[in-house]
Design a protein around this motif. Structure first.
Motif, PDB file in Angstrom:
ATOM      1  N   TYR A  79     -81.704 -21.587  76.891  1.00  0.00           N
ATOM      2  CA  TYR A  79     -82.414 -22.352  75.856  1.00  0.00           C
ATOM      3  C   TYR A  79     -81.467 -23.132  74.935  1.00  0.00           C
ATOM      4  O   TYR A  79     -80.470 -22.610  74.425  1.00  0.00           O
ATOM      5  CB  TYR A  79     -83.261 -21.405  75.010  1.00  0.00           C
ATOM      6  CG  TYR A  79     -84.176 -22.148  74.070  1.00  0.00           C
ATOM      7  CD1 TYR A  79     -85.291 -22.822  74.565  1.00  0.00           C
ATOM      8  CD2 TYR A  79     -83.921 -22.194  72.708  1.00  0.00           C
ATOM      9  CE1 TYR A  79     -86.127 -23.516  73.716  1.00  0.00           C
ATOM     10  CE2 TYR A  79     -84.760 -22.890  71.854  1.00  0.00           C
ATOM     11  CZ  TYR A  79     -85.861 -23.550  72.364  1.00  0.00           C
ATOM     12  OH  TYR A  79     -86.683 -24.250  71.519  1.00  0.00           O
ATOM     13  N   ALA A 114     -84.968 -28.952  74.943  1.00  0.00           N
ATOM     14  CA  ALA A 114     -86.087 -28.177  75.504  1.00  0.00           C
ATOM     15  C   ALA A 114     -87.342 -29.044  75.639  1.00  0.00           C
ATOM     16  O   ALA A 114     -87.877 -29.534  74.641  1.00  0.00           O
ATOM     17  CB  ALA A 114     -86.378 -26.974  74.625  1.00  0.00           C
ATOM     18  N   ASN A 124     -82.685 -27.424  80.643  1.00  0.00           N
ATOM     19  CA  ASN A 124     -82.314 -26.031  80.316  1.00  0.00           C
ATOM     20  C   ASN A 124     -82.578 -25.060  81.470  1.00  0.00           C
ATOM     21  O   ASN A 124     -82.346 -23.867  81.337  1.00  0.00           O
ATOM     22  CB  ASN A 124     -83.122 -25.529  79.107  1.00  0.00           C
ATOM     23  CG  ASN A 124     -82.789 -26.299  77.846  1.00  0.00           C
ATOM     24  OD1 ASN A 124     -81.851 -27.084  77.832  1.00  0.00           O
ATOM     25  ND2 ASN A 124     -83.553 -26.092  76.796  1.00  0.00           N
ATOM     26  N   CYS A 183     -90.339 -28.050  76.702  1.00  0.00           N
ATOM     27  CA  CYS A 183     -91.530 -27.356  76.190  1.00  0.00           C
ATOM     28  C   CYS A 183     -91.622 -27.500  74.675  1.00  0.00           C
ATOM     29  O   CYS A 183     -92.711 -27.653  74.117  1.00  0.00           O
ATOM     30  CB  CYS A 183     -91.495 -25.875  76.571  1.00  0.00           C
ATOM     31  SG  CYS A 183     -90.052 -24.990  75.974  1.00  0.00           S
ATOM     32  N   CYS A 218     -86.789 -29.999  82.983  1.00  0.00           N
ATOM     33  CA  CYS A 218     -86.056 -29.591  81.779  1.00  0.00           C
ATOM     34  C   CYS A 218     -84.586 -29.328  82.090  1.00  0.00           C
ATOM     35  O   CYS A 218     -84.268 -28.599  83.036  1.00  0.00           O
ATOM     36  CB  CYS A 218     -86.691 -28.339  81.182  1.00  0.00           C
ATOM     37  SG  CYS A 218     -85.884 -27.842  79.651  1.00  0.00           S
ATOM     38  N   CYS A 224     -93.434 -24.962  80.464  1.00  0.00           N
ATOM     39  CA  CYS A 224     -92.158 -25.244  81.141  1.00  0.00           C
ATOM     40  C   CYS A 224     -92.332 -26.371  82.160  1.00  0.00           C
ATOM     41  O   CYS A 224     -93.345 -26.445  82.858  1.00  0.00           O
ATOM     42  CB  CYS A 224     -91.659 -23.985  81.835  1.00  0.00           C
ATOM     43  SG  CYS A 224     -89.974 -24.134  82.430  1.00  0.00           S
ATOM     44  N   ARG A 225     -91.350 -27.238  82.220  1.00  0.00           N
ATOM     45  CA  ARG A 225     -91.401 -28.374  83.148  1.00  0.00           C
ATOM     46  C   ARG A 225     -90.172 -28.361  84.047  1.00  0.00           C
ATOM     47  O   ARG A 225     -89.061 -28.074  83.581  1.00  0.00           O
ATOM     48  CB  ARG A 225     -91.425 -29.696  82.371  1.00  0.00           C
ATOM     49  CG  ARG A 225     -92.669 -29.876  81.506  1.00  0.00           C
ATOM     50  CD  ARG A 225     -93.923 -30.067  82.379  1.00  0.00           C
ATOM     51  NE  ARG A 225     -95.083 -30.431  81.595  1.00  0.00           N
ATOM     52  CZ  ARG A 225     -95.914 -29.567  81.014  1.00  0.00           C
ATOM     53  NH1 ARG A 225     -95.704 -28.272  81.149  1.00  0.00           N
ATOM     54  NH2 ARG A 225     -96.962 -29.979  80.326  1.00  0.00           N
ATOM     55  N   CYS A 243     -84.207 -19.618  81.718  1.00  0.00           N
ATOM     56  CA  CYS A 243     -84.132 -20.658  80.697  1.00  0.00           C
ATOM     57  C   CYS A 243     -82.878 -20.434  79.867  1.00  0.00           C
ATOM     58  O   CYS A 243     -82.717 -19.393  79.238  1.00  0.00           O
ATOM     59  CB  CYS A 243     -85.374 -20.590  79.807  1.00  0.00           C
ATOM     60  SG  CYS A 243     -85.258 -21.674  78.368  1.00  0.00           S
TER      61      CYS A 243
HETATM   62  S1  SF4 Z   1     -89.172 -26.243  79.413  1.00  0.00           S
HETATM   63 FE1  SF4 Z   1     -86.974 -25.896  79.276  1.00  0.00          FE
HETATM   64  S2  SF4 Z   1     -86.643 -24.846  77.342  1.00  0.00           S
HETATM   65 FE2  SF4 Z   1     -88.822 -24.693  77.837  1.00  0.00          FE
HETATM   66  S3  SF4 Z   1     -89.021 -22.733  78.929  1.00  0.00           S
HETATM   67 FE3  SF4 Z   1     -88.727 -24.314  80.473  1.00  0.00          FE
HETATM   68  S4  SF4 Z   1     -86.510 -24.330  80.820  1.00  0.00           S
HETATM   69 FE4  SF4 Z   1     -86.840 -23.273  78.886  1.00  0.00          FE
END
Ligand code: SF4
Length: 331
Positions: free
Chosen positions: A235, A240, A267, A242, A265, A261-262, A233
């Motif tokens: 970040y 983000a 990131n 999440c 994303c 986490c998706r 990630c």
């Molecule tokens: S959703 Fe995005 S910001 Fe959140 S943990 Fe996963 S990669 Fe990192």
């Protein structure tokens, strides 16, 4: 086995908290999930100890447990640690002749409370470490865990800050070495991953003599790159996913949350190390999808997960630059 990793458990009776005592044989037993060093240590202790209790009692329980079950006090622990260090240094020697366990640079004697730093190590370095620590201690909220031992002067928050800085430095070094050795990085945040590492690369170490300088260094040197289980990630709060999910649910969000986490994303990044872990995960997912004994809904879920994992691996490999070429950006 469970999930991607072997799960190690300790079974026992909780002794901390009002009305609890490990002496109460009728008490409900509890299971703690532990990391490998803890499991190994308990295994060794079980072979060595001839006491019914492996661990020292809490201070307020000293009298009864000492009398009845010879549990060690904190002073006993201090003496035992000193004796252990003496034994190691008398028995083993470094090639140059120096002691295997050198004198403590702080000049203080080894004390059990110093192992709090070990706790900080796992809280900071393991994914979900703070949550796991809170569960181990039976804390109601992670805020209680972050304020472990209650007051700021306990030093726990300082331990966490120092550990965070050490982890950032170790991680930057490992990531730069991997990139120099040709590690390929894919995913939407791959370019940002390389940019951040290039930015912090000139950091060559500074004198750290206070927790305030630790925090200052963390602000300037931490690339906010989080290596987790089979993903990385990079970040950025604004993008983000999440964080957005947590905020929409009315929850606090102050960093990456792997449980939310998706795959969409922006990131996300995948290093070759992540891909190695994904290859192992793919084998297990494909085995579950092909297992005739697995119920159909679980088989279908495993098949869908395997397809997604394979897609990430294939895209990573397809974006790998030819020998002598430059790394491409996102997948
Ligand atoms: S959703 Fe995005 S910001 Fe959140 S943990 Fe996963 S990669 Fe990192």
């Amino acid at each position: 086995m469970q999930g991607d990793d072997e799960v190690l458990c300790v079974h026992g009776r909780p002794s901390k908290g009002a009305g609890r005592s490990p002496d109460d044989l009728e008490a409900v037993t509890r299971t703690w999930t532990v990391v490998a060093p803890v499991a190994t240590t308990i295994g060794v202790l079980e072979q060595l100890a001839d006491y019914p209790l492996l661990f020292p009692c809490a201070r307020w329980q000293v009298t009864r447990r000492m009398r009845e079950q010879r549990a060690a006090t904190t002073q006993d622990l201090k003496r035992n640690l000193a004796a252990f260090v003496d034994w190691v240094n008398a028995t083993f020697h470094r090639p140059g002749g120096g002691p295997v366990i050198p004198p403590d640079p702080s000049g203080r004697n080894m004390h059990a409370s110093r192992f709090r730093r070990t706790l900080a190590y796992f809280v900071v370095r393991k994914p979900g470490g703070l949550i796991a620590c809170g569960l181990q201690y039976g804390h109601v909220r992670t805020r209680v865990t972050a304020g472990y031992a209650g007051q700021a002067e306990s030093g726990w928050l300082d331990d966490l800050a120092v550990e965070r800085l050490e982890m950032a430095i170790d991680q930057i070094k490992d990531d730069l070495v991997a990139l120099d050795a040709g590690e390929h990085v894919s995913g939407p945040a791959a370019d940002e991953y390389r940019r951040r590492l290039a930015r912090v690369a000139p950091y060559a170490g500074r004198v750290v003599n206070s927790v305030r300088s630790v925090e200052r260094l963390l602000t300037s040197a931490d690339p906010a790159i989080h290596h987790s289980r089979a993903m990385t990630c990079v970040y950025r709060a604004e993008t983000a996913v999440c964080r957005r999910i947590r905020l929409e649910a009315g929850l606090s969000a102050d960093g990456p949350d792997e449980s939310e986490c998706r795959p969409t994303c922006p990131n996300l990044a995948y290093t070759d190390r992540d891909i190695d872990a994904l290859n192992g995960r793919l084998v297990r997912q494909e085995a579950a999808a092909a297992d005739p004994l697995v119920p159909r809904p679980r088989k279908e879920r495993a098949a869908a997960q395997a397809a997604r994992t394979r897609g990430i691996i294939d895209q990573h490999q397809a974006g790998r630059p030819a020998l002598g070429g430059t790394a491409s950006g996102g997948i």
